[in-house]
Enzyme design. Structure first.
Site, PDB file in Angstrom:
ATOM      1  N   MET A 165     -12.285   3.561   0.431  1.00  0.00           N
ATOM      2  CA  MET A 165     -12.967   3.977   1.587  1.00  0.00           C
ATOM      3  C   MET A 165     -13.700   5.507   1.662  1.00  0.00           C
ATOM      4  O   MET A 165     -13.242   6.572   1.634  1.00  0.00           O
ATOM      5  CB  MET A 165     -11.473   4.141   2.888  1.00  0.00           C
ATOM      6  CG  MET A 165     -11.430   2.752   3.160  1.00  0.00           C
ATOM      7  SD  MET A 165      -9.931   2.969   3.965  1.00  0.00           S
ATOM      8  CE  MET A 165      -8.698   2.811   2.223  1.00  0.00           C
TER       9      MET A 165
ATOM     10  N   SER B  70       0.806  -1.157   0.142  1.00  0.00           N
ATOM     11  CA  SER B  70      -0.266  -0.355   0.101  1.00  0.00           C
ATOM     12  C   SER B  70       0.987   0.999   0.067  1.00  0.00           C
ATOM     13  O   SER B  70       1.531   1.232   0.699  1.00  0.00           O
ATOM     14  CB  SER B  70      -0.672  -0.080   1.217  1.00  0.00           C
ATOM     15  OG  SER B  70      -0.985   1.000   1.749  1.00  0.00           O
TER      16      SER B  70
ATOM     17  N   HIS C 178      -1.499  -1.933  -4.001  1.00  0.00           N
ATOM     18  CA  HIS C 178      -2.607  -1.369  -3.554  1.00  0.00           C
ATOM     19  C   HIS C 178      -2.756   0.201  -3.283  1.00  0.00           C
ATOM     20  O   HIS C 178      -2.545   0.495  -2.205  1.00  0.00           O
ATOM     21  CB  HIS C 178      -3.048  -2.300  -1.866  1.00  0.00           C
ATOM     22  CG  HIS C 178      -4.086  -2.169  -0.632  1.00  0.00           C
ATOM     23  ND1 HIS C 178      -5.148  -2.526  -0.892  1.00  0.00           N
ATOM     24  CD2 HIS C 178      -3.887  -0.820   0.071  1.00  0.00           C
ATOM     25  CE1 HIS C 178      -6.200  -2.972  -0.331  1.00  0.00           C
ATOM     26  NE2 HIS C 178      -5.259  -1.735   0.637  1.00  0.00           N
TER      27      HIS C 178
ATOM     28  N   ASP D  59      -5.057   3.039  -2.020  1.00  0.00           N
ATOM     29  CA  ASP D  59      -6.308   3.318  -0.229  1.00  0.00           C
ATOM     30  C   ASP D  59      -6.749   4.591  -0.461  1.00  0.00           C
ATOM     31  O   ASP D  59      -5.961   5.441  -0.589  1.00  0.00           O
ATOM     32  CB  ASP D  59      -5.204   3.404   1.063  1.00  0.00           C
ATOM     33  CG  ASP D  59      -4.959   2.079   1.182  1.00  0.00           C
ATOM     34  OD1 ASP D  59      -5.851   1.030   1.897  1.00  0.00           O
ATOM     35  OD2 ASP D  59      -4.048   1.992   1.410  1.00  0.00           O
TER      36      ASP D  59
ATOM     37  N   MET E 250     -10.690  -6.594   7.225  1.00  0.00           N
ATOM     38  CA  MET E 250      -9.569  -5.057   7.931  1.00  0.00           C
ATOM     39  C   MET E 250      -9.816  -6.159   8.682  1.00  0.00           C
ATOM     40  O   MET E 250     -10.000  -6.603   9.530  1.00  0.00           O
ATOM     41  CB  MET E 250     -10.665  -4.550   7.110  1.00  0.00           C
ATOM     42  CG  MET E 250     -10.785  -3.451   6.255  1.00  0.00           C
ATOM     43  SD  MET E 250      -9.440  -2.649   5.512  1.00  0.00           S
ATOM     44  CE  MET E 250      -8.552  -1.733   6.717  1.00  0.00           C
TER      45      MET E 250
ATOM     46  N   ASP F 238      -5.631  -6.718   4.931  1.00  0.00           N
ATOM     47  CA  ASP F 238      -4.826  -5.550   5.081  1.00  0.00           C
ATOM     48  C   ASP F 238      -5.250  -5.030   6.010  1.00  0.00           C
ATOM     49  O   ASP F 238      -6.045  -4.967   6.937  1.00  0.00           O
ATOM     50  CB  ASP F 238      -5.908  -4.125   3.796  1.00  0.00           C
ATOM     51  CG  ASP F 238      -5.515  -2.430   3.643  1.00  0.00           C
ATOM     52  OD1 ASP F 238      -4.034  -2.924   4.319  1.00  0.00           O
ATOM     53  OD2 ASP F 238      -5.918  -1.978   3.122  1.00  0.00           O
ATOM     54  N   GLY F 239      -4.137  -4.639   6.915  1.00  0.00           N
ATOM     55  CA  GLY F 239      -3.390  -3.469   8.449  1.00  0.00           C
ATOM     56  C   GLY F 239      -2.752  -5.090   9.303  1.00  0.00           C
ATOM     57  O   GLY F 239      -2.913  -5.420   9.795  1.00  0.00           O
ATOM     58  N   GLY F 240      -1.740  -4.269   9.511  1.00  0.00           N
ATOM     59  CA  GLY F 240      -1.119  -4.504  10.111  1.00  0.00           C
ATOM     60  C   GLY F 240       0.016  -5.983  10.048  1.00  0.00           C
ATOM     61  O   GLY F 240       0.428  -6.498  10.696  1.00  0.00           O
TER      62      GLY F 240
ATOM     63  N   HIS G  39      -8.750   0.326  -3.099  1.00  0.00           N
ATOM     64  CA  HIS G  39      -9.447   0.217  -1.707  1.00  0.00           C
ATOM     65  C   HIS G  39     -10.300   1.539  -1.733  1.00  0.00           C
ATOM     66  O   HIS G  39      -9.985   2.273  -1.181  1.00  0.00           O
ATOM     67  CB  HIS G  39      -8.732  -0.220  -0.555  1.00  0.00           C
ATOM     68  CG  HIS G  39      -8.479  -0.722   1.033  1.00  0.00           C
ATOM     69  ND1 HIS G  39      -8.312  -0.603   1.774  1.00  0.00           N
ATOM     70  CD2 HIS G  39     -10.676  -0.961   1.212  1.00  0.00           C
ATOM     71  CE1 HIS G  39      -9.079  -0.442   2.699  1.00  0.00           C
ATOM     72  NE2 HIS G  39     -10.732  -0.547   2.487  1.00  0.00           N
TER      73      HIS G  39
ATOM     74  N   SER H  65       3.002  -0.202   5.892  1.00  0.00           N
ATOM     75  CA  SER H  65       4.370   0.912   6.625  1.00  0.00           C
ATOM     76  C   SER H  65       5.730  -0.493   7.254  1.00  0.00           C
ATOM     77  O   SER H  65       6.975  -0.719   6.778  1.00  0.00           O
ATOM     78  CB  SER H  65       3.934   1.587   8.158  1.00  0.00           C
ATOM     79  OG  SER H  65       3.209   0.047   8.680  1.00  0.00           O
TER      80      SER H  65
ATOM     81  N   MET I 101      -9.002   7.363  -0.015  1.00  0.00           N
ATOM     82  CA  MET I 101     -10.623   8.230   1.251  1.00  0.00           C
ATOM     83  C   MET I 101     -10.240   9.280   0.840  1.00  0.00           C
ATOM     84  O   MET I 101     -10.006   9.967   0.620  1.00  0.00           O
ATOM     85  CB  MET I 101      -9.198   8.039   2.535  1.00  0.00           C
ATOM     86  CG  MET I 101      -8.509   7.055   2.716  1.00  0.00           C
ATOM     87  SD  MET I 101      -7.162   6.879   4.138  1.00  0.00           S
ATOM     88  CE  MET I 101      -6.321   4.899   4.280  1.00  0.00           C
TER      89      MET I 101
HETATM   90  C1  DX5 Z   1      -5.985   1.644   6.336  1.00  0.00           C
HETATM   91  C2  DX5 Z   1      -5.449   0.997   4.886  1.00  0.00           C
HETATM   92  C3  DX5 Z   1      -4.396   0.087   4.637  1.00  0.00           C
HETATM   93  C4  DX5 Z   1      -3.129   0.693   5.044  1.00  0.00           C
HETATM   94  C5  DX5 Z   1      -2.208  -0.625   5.948  1.00  0.00           C
HETATM   95  O1  DX5 Z   1      -7.079   1.844   6.121  1.00  0.00           O
HETATM   96  O2  DX5 Z   1      -6.698   0.211   3.674  1.00  0.00           O
HETATM   97  O3  DX5 Z   1      -4.314  -0.580   2.796  1.00  0.00           O
HETATM   98  O4  DX5 Z   1      -1.916   1.673   3.875  1.00  0.00           O
HETATM   99  O5  DX5 Z   1      -0.775   0.119   6.172  1.00  0.00           O
HETATM  100  P1  DX5 Z   1      -0.459  -0.774   7.467  1.00  0.00           P
HETATM  101  O6  DX5 Z   1       0.594  -2.107   6.207  1.00  0.00           O
HETATM  102  O7  DX5 Z   1       0.969  -0.098   7.639  1.00  0.00           O
HETATM  103  O8  DX5 Z   1      -1.277  -1.061   8.352  1.00  0.00           O
HETATM  104 ZN    ZN Z   2      -6.022  -0.385   1.582  1.00  0.00          ZN
END
Ligand code: DX5
Ligand code: ZN
Length: 223
Positions: A71, A11, A36, A38, A140, A178-180, A69, A201, A40
């Site tokens: 949001m 991402s 990916h 994001d 998520m 996705d996430g963490g 993705h 990250s 928003m």
């Molecule tokens: C969060 C996003 C993710 C984000 C993930 O809302 O959808 O795609 O970039 O970031 P990490 O991998 O750092 O959790």
């Molecule tokens: Zn995402």
């Protein structure tokens, strides 16, 4: 090294956007499988990020899949522009519109892979009847909105349940998580049944270069 078991999509949320071309091509040269993006809108989640214009620039830099993705409240407003910009897959949140069936039908009518995302608090039972009509489900594993959050452990159970429904019904639906995702969590997510993991990250960060970060992530996956 490529494999057919799973895919890693960076991402770009935490990438150095002043060097977008370099950030994308370096990840691509180090064996990732797609990007990916994001999107928003400042309403579904507090931040505002990218739109179709950025996607069209990314399309010029890479031939790899561009996975969007959204949001975004009422995401159908942007489907066509995103596809023209070069999106290969579009994910919409189950929680993002009152007319979900109508929104999904609009997406299915377009020439793009269709995907549904669910927030950590949304139950799999709310969306499991859609699994046979979509290409991908995005589970998520953090609350959407920000990179760098901590993986929510109960996501593992959700991934496993999703995988068994997909297998028991002989579906081809892919599971994206996705996430963490980082070197501590990636292996358990893949073991639970994820087909595509998103890493923000863990790939784009201030501690290591992109090549080292991708290697660290891949090295923490059991063979
Ligand atoms: C969060 C996003 C993710 C984000 C993930 O809302 O959808 O795609 O970039 O970031 P990490 O991998 O750092 O959790
Ligand atoms: Zn995402």
């Amino acid at each position: 090294m490529k494999n057919n078991r799973f895919k890693i999509y960076p991402s770009i949320l935490t990438a150095d956007l002043a060097q977008l071309e370099n950030q994308i091509s370096t990840a691509q040269d180090n064996g990732i499988d797609g990007f990916h993006i994001d999107i928003m809108d400042g309403q579904f989640v507090p931040p505002i990020t990218f739109g179709p214009i950025i996607v069209s620039h990314i399309r010029k830099i890479t031939q790899l899949p561009i996975d969007i993705h959204m949001m975004v409240i009422n995401p159908d407003r942007f489907f066509e522009d995103l596809i023209i910009a070069g999106a290969d897959s579009i994910t919409i949140h189950y929680e993002s519109t009152k007319n979900f069936d109508e929104t999904l039908d609009k997406l299915k009518d377009l020439n793009v892979e269709c995907s549904i995302a669910i927030n950590p608090e949304t139950k799999l039972t709310d969306v499991q009847n859609y699994l046979n009509e979509i290409n991908q489900i995005l589970i998520m594993s953090v609350n959407p909105g920000y990179g760098g959050q901590k993986f929510i452990p109960s996501s593992i159970k959700k991934i496993k349940s999703t995988k068994s429904i997909i297998n028991n019904s002989n579906l081809k639906t892919k599971i994206q998580v996705d996430g963490g995702i980082n070197s501590n969590t990636i292996d358990s997510v893949l073991q639970a049944g994820a087909d595509i993991v998103v890493a923000g990250s863990a790939i784009y960060n201030d501690d290591n270069d992109i090549k080292t970060s991708i290697k660290t992530l891949k090295d923490s996956i059991s063979k």
